[in-house]
Write an enzyme that holds these catalytic residues in place. Structure first.
Site, mmCIF file in Angstrom:
data_model
loop_
_atom_site.group_PDB
_atom_site.id
_atom_site.type_symbol
_atom_site.label_atom_id
_atom_site.label_comp_id
_atom_site.label_asym_id
_atom_site.label_seq_id
_atom_site.Cartn_x
_atom_site.Cartn_y
_atom_site.Cartn_z
ATOM 1 N N ARG A 18 1.128 -1.807 2.105
ATOM 2 C CA ARG A 18 0.455 -1.359 3.328
ATOM 3 C C ARG A 18 -0.538 -0.288 2.920
ATOM 4 O O ARG A 18 -0.155 0.807 2.501
ATOM 5 C CB ARG A 18 1.485 -0.795 4.309
ATOM 6 N N GLY A 19 -1.833 -0.608 3.022
ATOM 7 C CA GLY A 19 -2.854 0.254 2.453
ATOM 8 C C GLY A 19 -2.856 1.673 2.979
ATOM 9 O O GLY A 19 -3.026 2.624 2.219
ATOM 10 N N ASP A 21 -0.500 3.485 3.811
ATOM 11 C CA ASP A 21 0.617 4.273 3.299
ATOM 12 C C ASP A 21 0.431 4.687 1.846
ATOM 13 O O ASP A 21 0.750 5.824 1.460
ATOM 14 C CB ASP A 21 1.923 3.476 3.404
ATOM 15 N N ARG A 23 -2.289 3.256 -0.597
ATOM 16 C CA ARG A 23 -3.457 2.834 -1.369
ATOM 17 C C ARG A 23 -4.063 3.967 -2.202
ATOM 18 O O ARG A 23 -4.445 3.776 -3.352
ATOM 19 C CB ARG A 23 -4.526 2.253 -0.442
ATOM 20 N N GLY A 51 -16.796 -12.477 1.252
ATOM 21 C CA GLY A 51 -17.037 -13.624 2.126
ATOM 22 C C GLY A 51 -15.839 -14.505 2.347
ATOM 23 O O GLY A 51 -15.859 -15.387 3.200
ATOM 24 N N GLU A 85 2.593 -11.926 4.060
ATOM 25 C CA GLU A 85 2.655 -11.907 2.599
ATOM 26 C C GLU A 85 4.086 -12.002 2.095
ATOM 27 O O GLU A 85 4.403 -12.803 1.213
ATOM 28 C CB GLU A 85 2.038 -10.614 2.061
#
Length: 796
Positions: A18-19, A21, A23, A51, A85
């Site tokens: 979870r970014g 939290d 990253r 893209g 995921e």
């Protein structure tokens, strides 16, 4: 193993997180530490292509990873993408053997499993959005439960850097079990993998199975073992591939190192397990692995000590374990208790596979070079399906033009490629002296020759031939096909090169000669210290040679001399060294003379000779066993052979002018074969026959032979008696003393008028052939039909 059914693995590790939290703190440090270890890691901010939709890109990355590490942080479950995921990760864990490890970052594992606190609150929100009975949310909950139940790392307090080092170290250990590199180009591997897997019986967990892969050097044993290891290793609790065991275990310390590696890899220890001696290591392997289902491959073993130290018995390992050995020595496997049906002989590539493998190495797709088909075929013929040779030669010839191919082939016909030769020579280096000499004789002289003939020749040269051939076959250096000795062309070239390296510049200093020019050069030179021990000269076309009568006496070490298709223009007899064991020169016009002193000759073959005078007796030939004077046209009588007590075979076939056989032949106790077939003038034969070990007596087509000798005592050797086309009128009553006789062949005996009733007393007779015996009026009556030795079922 290349297979369309398996995903292509690009990434070592996929990080799920979870970014918001982690990253900018924990994640970036973990990613950097993994990257510094050379571990290729997927993080969406680093690898996501511009893209692309985030969903499909992430799912594809998961599929293409060896391992997934899920960082469960406080707000992980609030993201539907994170939950998708983890669900996909757990799905691939079951379907594709994806390794999965959770990191519980400032959360408890039970929070994830149950779920509780923030995880419970997050899932309640998802249920309100997608519905309380949503299948999607149920799938997420199950994935969280399954992932939260896995063994991983719990990080609450403390320095993140310490936690990260520990995680990276364990990830590195686990990635050590990732697929092995097999080969640049794999050809013909899939069918072989299928066969070996069937032999491994992977469906059964009832016992432990040991299987051997056996074959010559460069045949692809290691390649096959690696391919199978990659294909099945994840079905076991632990696995280990110990490569190059022969090389790695040159001393006791080497075996200890292998034991440490075996234990560390299977037990996945963070620190190397210390082993202080082979005996200690043996006990550790037995004690620590006895309850584990493991896959162990020992590659290139050549000594029983290696097997005893690393995989001594099946009971060392847990049920369902599979142990694979690769070796060049079949007997090593048998000595270790592996059944014949658990030995897989790795075969050379067939013609189509060989052509494909050569093409992959020699012809790159971007090249426009065209090479003549005959040159390609010559390379394929040189390699004879040996993968190592095809790879080495193909890579060497890649990008080269036709003139370079021609030059390389010319060179290879004389001097083997060093890379290939070094691999093949390992098998030779491990032989004892007796086996080395037998191998070199076969390489230089006898490839493609009749195996029984070669056994006689080499045994006559004082080699232990029975055990020697058996060992060479077990080491995959030779094979017997249709009663002929065969070997791979590259192995033969390796053997020849060993002899040539004794002295490339001076043929008189080599132990073996087989080329006409080399032999001529030695015979015409002044040889002060000639090292030649064996000469076998057999040019494809008739050659003329003129040598001095005493040329060979300079070769004091000479033991073997075979000369075929060579005419000596020197008319007188040639003198040979008394140390010679075997002499053969068909078509000669003389009987050789020998240096003074006792003769060591065992075999004398002078078939098709044109001499008119035979020595009256063979003096000083105490060791002579084999005499061949077949197809000699001029001689009238055989010599006195009473001075050759060890004679075993006498071949006088088609001795057209032979009238008389000397009576000495009747008393040779060791005589096994006496062949007189086609001696059309033979009429004088010993009156009695006392050769106790005579096994074959062939007098077929001796058209003037009228009287068969008496047999005064029981002879237990003779099994076949050939008398077809003779002038014989009857057989003696004493024929009953040939107690081992199985067949009497009397076809076309026009003068035969009667048979003795004693033939019914032959206890082992099976065949009595009497076709075209036109004067045989009646069959003898039984004189004693109650005789318990009477043989019924006689084929007439």
């Amino acid at each position: 193993m290349a297979s369309s059914s398996k995903p292509k693995r690009i990434y070592h590790v996929f990080l799920s997180f979870r970014g918001t939290d982690v990253r900018n703190n924990f994640l970036v440090h973990l990613y950097t530490a993994l990257d510094m270890k050379g571990i290729y890691t997927y993080v969406d901010s680093e690898e996501l292509r511009k893209g692309e939709k985030i969903g499909p890109a992430l799912m594809k990355a998961i599929k293409e990873s060896h391992m997934a590490v899920i960082i469960f942080s406080e707000d992980y479950a609030s993201s539907s993408w994170c939950l998708e995921e983890v669900a996909k990760i757990m799905e691939y864990k079951e379907e594709r053997d994806l390794m999965v490890f959770p990191v519980f970052y400032k959360v408890e594992p039970r929070e994830v499993r149950t779920p509780r606190e923030r995880y419970r609150d997050a899932l309640v929100k998802h249920e309100s959005k997608f519905g309380e009975n949503s299948e999607k949310v149920k799938r997420w909950k199950k994935a969280l439960f399954d992932a939260g139940s896995l063994s991983g790392w719990c990080l609450k307090d403390g320095d993140d850097s310490e936690h990260i080092q520990r995680i990276v170290k364990e990830i590195t250990i686990h990635l050590g079990r990732t697929p092995l590199h097999v080969a640049k180009h794999l050809v013909g591997i899939d069918s072989r993998v299928v066969k070996l897997k069937l032999m491994l019986n992977l469906e059964s967990n009832d016992d432990v199975l040991m299987v051997g892969l056996w074959g010559q050097g460069g045949i692809g044993k290691t390649t096959l073992a690696k391919a199978v290891y990659n294909d099945i290793s994840r079905e076991f609790e632990g696995s280990c591939f110990l490569a190059n065991v022969r090389e790695a275990s040159q001393d006791c310390k080497g075996l200890v190192t292998l034991q440490e590696k075996l234990l560390s890899e299977i037990l996945l220890r963070k620190q190397k397990l210390e082993v202080y001696s082979v005996d200690v290591g043996t006990n550790l392997v037995r004690e620590r692995l006895c309850c584990k289902k493991i896959l162990l491959t020992l590659d290139d073993v050549d000594d029983l000590r290696q097997l005893n130290a690393l995989a001594g018995e099946c009971k060392w390992f847990g049920n369902g374990s599979r142990i694979i050995f690769t070796t060049r020595d079949k007997h090593l496997l048998i000595s270790h208790g592996i059944n014949q049906d658990q030995v897989y002989e790795v075969q050379a590539l067939d013609d189509n596979e060989a052509h494909e493998l050569l093409s992959k190495h020699a012809f790159l797709t971007h090249q426009n070079l065209e090479i003549r088909i005959d040159l390609v075929k010559s390379v394929l013929n040189h390699a004879k399906g040996l993968p190592l040779a095809l790879e080495v030669l193909g890579s060497f010839l890649c990008g080269r033009r036709e003139h370079a191919w021609e030059s390389a082939l010319n060179k290879l016909s004389r001097i083997p490629n060093k890379t290939i030769n070094d691999v093949l020579k390992i098998s030779y280096d491990g032989l004892e002296e007796n086996e080395k000499e037998i191998f070199l004789h076969i390489s230089c002289f006898f490839k493609g020759w009749d195996s029984e003939y070669i056994k006689k020749v080499l045994k006559g040269c004082n080699f232990e031939i029975a055990i020697g051939l058996e060992i060479l076959i077990e080491r995959s250096l030779i094979r017997i096909e249709y009663d002929r000795l065969q070997m791979h062309d590259l192995i033969q070239l390796m053997g020849m090169d060993i002899v040539n390296q004794e002295c490339r510049d001076d043929s008189s200093r080599r132990s073996k000669l087989w080329l006409y020019d080399d032999v001529l050069d030695v015979l015409s030179s002044d040889m002060e210290d000639c090292a030649v021990k064996a000469i076998v000269l057999k040019p494809p076309e008739l050659k003329e040679i003129c040598i001095d009568a005493n040329a060979f006496t300079k070769m004091r070490r000479l033991r073997l001399l075979i000369v075929r298709n060579v005419h000596n223009s020197f008319e007188g007899p040639i003198c040979l060294p008394s140390e010679l064991r075997w002499f053969e020169w068909p078509g000669a016009s003389w009987i050789p003379e020998f240096s003074s002193g006792p003769k060591k000759l065992v075999g004398l073959d002078m078939n098709e000779c044109s001499m008119t005078v035979m020595p009256k007796q063979f003096k000083d030939f105490q060791q002579l066993k084999y005499l061949n004077f077949s197809k000699c046209e001029s001689l009238i009588r055989t010599p006195d052979l009473s001075c050759t007590p060890n004679l075993e075979e006498l071949n006088l076939e088609n001795y057209k002018s032979l009238v008389e056989v000397h009576h000495s032949i009747a008393y040779h106790d060791k005589l096994h074969v006496l062949n007189l077939s086609g001696c059309s003038q033979l009429c004088v034969f010993p009156k009695v026959l006392k050769s106790k070990n005579l096994g074959v007596l062939d007098l077929d087509n001796c058209t003037k032979f009228e009287r068969f000798p008496d047999i005064p005592h029981k002879l237990e050797g003779l099994k076949e008696l050939g008398l077809e086309g003779t002038a014989i009128k009857e057989l003696p009553v004493s024929i009953e003393n040939l107690v081992s006789l199985e067949g009497i062949y009397l076809r076309n005996c026009k003068n035969l008028v009667s048979l003795p009733s004693s033939i019914y007393k032959l206890p082992n007779i099976e065949s009595l052939v009497l076709d075209d015996c036109t004067n045989l009026i009646r069959f003898p009556k039984y004189e004693d039909s109650t005789n318990p030795h009477l043989k019924f079922g006689l084929q007439i």
